[in-house]
Design a protein around this motif. Structure first.
Motif, PDB file in Angstrom:
ATOM      1  N   ARG A  68      51.418  63.526  29.862  1.00  0.00           N
ATOM      2  CA  ARG A  68      51.123  62.261  30.561  1.00  0.00           C
ATOM      3  C   ARG A  68      50.832  61.148  29.554  1.00  0.00           C
ATOM      4  NH1 ARG A  68      49.220  65.502  34.954  1.00  0.00           N
ATOM      5  NH2 ARG A  68      47.076  65.804  34.290  1.00  0.00           N
ATOM      6  N   ARG A  69      50.066  61.479  28.521  1.00  0.00           N
ATOM      7  CA  ARG A  69      49.777  60.491  27.473  1.00  0.00           C
ATOM      8  C   ARG A  69      51.051  60.113  26.723  1.00  0.00           C
ATOM      9  NH1 ARG A  69      44.614  63.755  25.079  1.00  0.00           N
ATOM     10  NH2 ARG A  69      43.341  63.606  26.949  1.00  0.00           N
ATOM     11  N   LEU A  70      51.911  61.085  26.489  1.00  0.00           N
ATOM     12  CA  LEU A  70      53.173  60.829  25.810  1.00  0.00           C
ATOM     13  C   LEU A  70      54.034  59.864  26.629  1.00  0.00           C
ATOM     14  CD1 LEU A  70      55.007  61.722  23.376  1.00  0.00           C
ATOM     15  CD2 LEU A  70      55.985  63.369  24.978  1.00  0.00           C
ATOM     16  N   ARG A  85      56.235  54.415  27.609  1.00  0.00           N
ATOM     17  CA  ARG A  85      56.402  53.257  28.500  1.00  0.00           C
ATOM     18  C   ARG A  85      55.751  52.006  27.884  1.00  0.00           C
ATOM     19  NH1 ARG A  85      55.244  57.091  32.455  1.00  0.00           N
ATOM     20  NH2 ARG A  85      53.082  56.368  32.562  1.00  0.00           N
ATOM     21  N   ALA A  86      54.666  52.204  27.142  1.00  0.00           N
ATOM     22  CA  ALA A  86      53.976  51.083  26.527  1.00  0.00           C
ATOM     23  C   ALA A  86      54.646  50.618  25.233  1.00  0.00           C
ATOM     24  CB  ALA A  86      52.511  51.480  26.216  1.00  0.00           C
ATOM     25  N   GLY A  87      55.701  51.321  24.820  1.00  0.00           N
ATOM     26  CA  GLY A  87      56.415  50.921  23.615  1.00  0.00           C
ATOM     27  C   GLY A  87      55.726  51.299  22.307  1.00  0.00           C
ATOM     28  N   LEU A  88      54.846  52.299  22.370  1.00  0.00           N
ATOM     29  CA  LEU A  88      54.108  52.683  21.175  1.00  0.00           C
ATOM     30  C   LEU A  88      54.892  53.631  20.266  1.00  0.00           C
ATOM     31  CD1 LEU A  88      50.580  53.160  22.771  1.00  0.00           C
ATOM     32  CD2 LEU A  88      51.461  51.205  21.476  1.00  0.00           C
ATOM     33  N   TRP A  89      56.006  54.152  20.748  1.00  0.00           N
ATOM     34  CA  TRP A  89      56.857  54.986  19.880  1.00  0.00           C
ATOM     35  C   TRP A  89      58.250  55.030  20.444  1.00  0.00           C
ATOM     36  CZ3 TRP A  89      59.255  59.618  21.211  1.00  0.00           C
ATOM     37  CH2 TRP A  89      58.873  60.176  22.439  1.00  0.00           C
TER      38      TRP A  89
END
Length: 134
Positions: free
Chosen positions: A123-125, A130-134
């Motif tokens: 879920r964190r992944l 979705r947040a564009g962090l990776w």
């Protein structure tokens, strides 16, 4: 506590091994170790490691997330069925008793979610993606 069941299909052994390496790196919480293991697998140079991480993440995502991702390739569906067959082959009473005991052990160690905490990693992944962090 690192452990990997040698009776599991190869892709699961790789993905679980990455999770266990997360523990060995100092991440005690199951959700944290799962996230670290998934990130390590997905960023690995070896294609089998990336595949194993992606399949493990997909398998643990909520149904709504899986539905949004669309249909899996035939190979992935076959690998998931092999994993389900391996799980069905285990003694149900033993597996249920082990799962209940393991859940209590996790909770006794301060992991309030118990076994359900494993699902926090995917879920964190998904959130980070979705947040564009990776």
């Amino acid at each position: 506590e690192a452990h990997v069941d040698g009776a599991l299909p190869p892709w699961q052994r790789v993905a679980i091994g990455a999770h266990e390496l997360g523990h060995l790196a100092g991440y005690e919480d199951e959700g944290d170790a799962e996230l670290i293991g998934l990130l390590a697998a997905l960023r690995a140079e070896h294609p089998h490691a990336r595949y194993a991480g992606a399949l493990r993440a997909w398998r643990q995502l909520p149904a709504s997330e899986r539905a949004a991702a669309g249909a899996l390739p035939a190979r992935a569906r076959e690998d998931l069925e092999t994993a389900q067959a391996a799980a069905r082959a285990r003694s149900r009473p033993f597996a249920a008793a082990f799962g209940a005991a393991y859940d209590r052990w996790l909770r006794a160690r301060g992991q309030e979610a118990g076994i359900a905490g494993y699902a926090e990693g995917p879920r964190r992944l998904a959130w980070a993606y979705r947040a564009g962090l990776w």
